[in-house]
Every structure is written in C-alpha cells, then in structure tokens.
Scaffold this motif. Sequence first.
Motif, PDB file in Angstrom:
ATOM      1  N   UNK A  36      41.431 -36.007  43.206  1.00 10.97           N
ATOM      2  CA  UNK A  36      42.385 -36.752  42.378  1.00 10.97           C
ATOM      3  C   UNK A  36      42.835 -35.932  41.176  1.00 10.97           C
ATOM      4  N   UNK A  37      41.885 -35.314  40.481  1.00 13.41           N
ATOM      5  CA  UNK A  37      42.190 -34.669  39.207  1.00 13.41           C
ATOM      6  C   UNK A  37      42.657 -33.227  39.334  1.00 13.41           C
ATOM      7  N   UNK A  38      42.146 -32.510  40.326  1.00 10.20           N
ATOM      8  CA  UNK A  38      42.468 -31.091  40.478  1.00 10.20           C
ATOM      9  C   UNK A  38      43.343 -30.847  41.702  1.00 10.20           C
ATOM     10  N   UNK A  39      43.129 -31.642  42.737  1.00  9.03           N
ATOM     11  CA  UNK A  39      43.893 -31.468  43.965  1.00  9.03           C
ATOM     12  C   UNK A  39      43.138 -30.711  45.034  1.00  9.03           C
ATOM     13  N   UNK A  40      42.035 -30.105  44.664  1.00  8.14           N
ATOM     14  CA  UNK A  40      41.221 -29.328  45.587  1.00  8.14           C
ATOM     15  C   UNK A  40      39.757 -29.462  45.202  1.00  8.14           C
ATOM     16  N   UNK A  41      38.891 -29.160  46.142  1.00  3.51           N
ATOM     17  CA  UNK A  41      37.456 -29.069  45.881  1.00  3.51           C
ATOM     18  C   UNK A  41      36.882 -28.057  46.850  1.00  3.51           C
ATOM     19  N   UNK A  42      35.776 -27.445  46.463  1.00  2.18           N
ATOM     20  CA  UNK A  42      35.101 -26.476  47.313  1.00  2.18           C
ATOM     21  C   UNK A  42      33.743 -27.057  47.678  1.00  2.18           C
ATOM     22  N   UNK A  43      33.643 -27.702  48.863  1.00  2.53           N
ATOM     23  CA  UNK A  43      32.346 -28.279  49.266  1.00  2.53           C
ATOM     24  C   UNK A  43      31.399 -27.188  49.766  1.00  2.53           C
ATOM     25  N   UNK A  44      30.135 -27.263  49.341  1.00  2.22           N
ATOM     26  CA  UNK A  44      29.132 -26.305  49.800  1.00  2.22           C
ATOM     27  C   UNK A  44      27.953 -27.054  50.412  1.00  2.22           C
ATOM     28  N   UNK A  45      27.232 -26.362  51.274  1.00  2.00           N
ATOM     29  CA  UNK A  45      26.042 -26.910  51.942  1.00  2.00           C
ATOM     30  C   UNK A  45      26.328 -28.232  52.653  1.00  2.00           C
ATOM     31  N   UNK A  46      27.449 -28.270  53.361  1.00  2.82           N
ATOM     32  CA  UNK A  46      27.898 -29.467  54.062  1.00  2.82           C
ATOM     33  C   UNK A  46      27.381 -29.536  55.493  1.00  2.82           C
ATOM     34  N   UNK A  47      26.964 -28.423  56.045  1.00  2.00           N
ATOM     35  CA  UNK A  47      26.400 -28.415  57.393  1.00  2.00           C
ATOM     36  C   UNK A  47      27.393 -28.301  58.527  1.00  2.00           C
ATOM     37  N   UNK A  48      28.685 -28.210  58.227  1.00  5.68           N
ATOM     38  CA  UNK A  48      29.679 -28.061  59.298  1.00  5.68           C
ATOM     39  C   UNK A  48      29.574 -26.648  59.876  1.00  5.68           C
ATOM     40  N   UNK A  49      29.615 -26.514  61.201  1.00  4.88           N
ATOM     41  CA  UNK A  49      29.519 -25.188  61.828  1.00  4.88           C
ATOM     42  C   UNK A  49      30.709 -24.291  61.453  1.00  4.88           C
ATOM     43  N   UNK A  50      30.452 -23.010  61.300  1.00  2.00           N
ATOM     44  CA  UNK A  50      31.484 -22.050  60.910  1.00  2.00           C
ATOM     45  C   UNK A  50      32.678 -22.074  61.862  1.00  2.00           C
ATOM     46  N   UNK A  51      32.427 -22.230  63.155  1.00  6.84           N
ATOM     47  CA  UNK A  51      33.542 -22.246  64.117  1.00  6.84           C
ATOM     48  C   UNK A  51      34.475 -23.424  63.863  1.00  6.84           C
ATOM     49  N   UNK A  52      33.928 -24.558  63.423  1.00  6.20           N
ATOM     50  CA  UNK A  52      34.766 -25.722  63.105  1.00  6.20           C
ATOM     51  C   UNK A  52      35.574 -25.468  61.838  1.00  6.20           C
ATOM     52  N   UNK A  53      34.961 -24.825  60.849  1.00  8.82           N
ATOM     53  CA  UNK A  53      35.686 -24.493  59.619  1.00  8.82           C
ATOM     54  C   UNK A  53      36.852 -23.555  59.911  1.00  8.82           C
ATOM     55  N   UNK A  54      36.601 -22.548  60.734  1.00  6.83           N
ATOM     56  CA  UNK A  54      37.665 -21.608  61.096  1.00  6.83           C
ATOM     57  C   UNK A  54      38.798 -22.316  61.827  1.00  6.83           C
ATOM     58  N   UNK A  55      38.445 -23.250  62.694  1.00  2.00           N
ATOM     59  CA  UNK A  55      39.452 -24.019  63.416  1.00  2.00           C
ATOM     60  C   UNK A  55      40.291 -24.871  62.454  1.00  2.00           C
ATOM     61  N   UNK A  56      39.633 -25.499  61.470  1.00  2.00           N
ATOM     62  CA  UNK A  56      40.367 -26.312  60.490  1.00  2.00           C
ATOM     63  C   UNK A  56      41.303 -25.456  59.649  1.00  2.00           C
ATOM     64  N   UNK A  57      40.841 -24.266  59.235  1.00  2.00           N
ATOM     65  CA  UNK A  57      41.709 -23.380  58.469  1.00  2.00           C
ATOM     66  C   UNK A  57      42.907 -22.937  59.307  1.00  2.00           C
ATOM     67  N   UNK A  58      42.687 -22.636  60.571  1.00  3.24           N
ATOM     68  CA  UNK A  58      43.785 -22.232  61.448  1.00  3.24           C
ATOM     69  C   UNK A  58      44.796 -23.369  61.600  1.00  3.24           C
ATOM     70  N   UNK A  59      44.293 -24.598  61.768  1.00  6.43           N
ATOM     71  CA  UNK A  59      45.192 -25.749  61.898  1.00  6.43           C
ATOM     72  C   UNK A  59      45.973 -25.985  60.611  1.00  6.43           C
ATOM     73  N   UNK A  60      45.323 -25.853  59.450  1.00  5.23           N
ATOM     74  CA  UNK A  60      46.035 -26.081  58.192  1.00  5.23           C
ATOM     75  C   UNK A  60      47.087 -24.995  57.959  1.00  5.23           C
TER      76      UNK A  60
END
Length: 86
Positions: A36-60
């Motif tokens: 709400x206040x910044x527009x972005x956040x950097x989540x850490x230690x969330x447990x999502x697999x790296x391959x899923x993160x890469x897929x989300x970045x590619x989609x975005x």
Amino acid sequence: MSSDNSLIPIIEFADFSDGFSAAAKDIGRQFYAACRDVGFAYPINHGAPQCKLESMFAMSTAFFWVQDANRQQLEDSMHNSITIYR
C-alpha cells in the motif's frame, strides 16, 4: 519493515507457517502496508521453489511487454497457471 519509502521493505516470511497464527497475521499486515505505502515488497524465507520464482518473473516480464489491448487476455491465461503456496 523500514518506514523510509525510498527503500523496498524486506518482509520476513519464515514464521508464516499455516497463515493463521498471530505471527502470520503480523506478516500479512507488514506485507499489505508495504504494498500500500511503497508499492513493492521483498519477501524473504517464503519457501517458494526457485523454479517457481523464475517462472513468475518470466510471466511478469512478458505481461509488461504486451500491448495494453492484449494485456487482459494474457492476464487471464496467467491467472489460470498460478499456484498458491502455504
């Protein structure tokens, strides 16, 4: 979470567990406030697999390169492929 809006807040998700604990609710409040206040956040230690993160970045990346007229169609197809992790 940092109160300096020039920085992207780092949100620690290690204690999120099932999403219903007091700690998880506090994490949710921090994440909501960051978005709400910044527009972005950097989540850490969330447990999502790296391959899923890469897929989300590619989609975005693909989403923001598409012309506005075609963006809704892409958004609909991307929404159907997103899995929520807990």
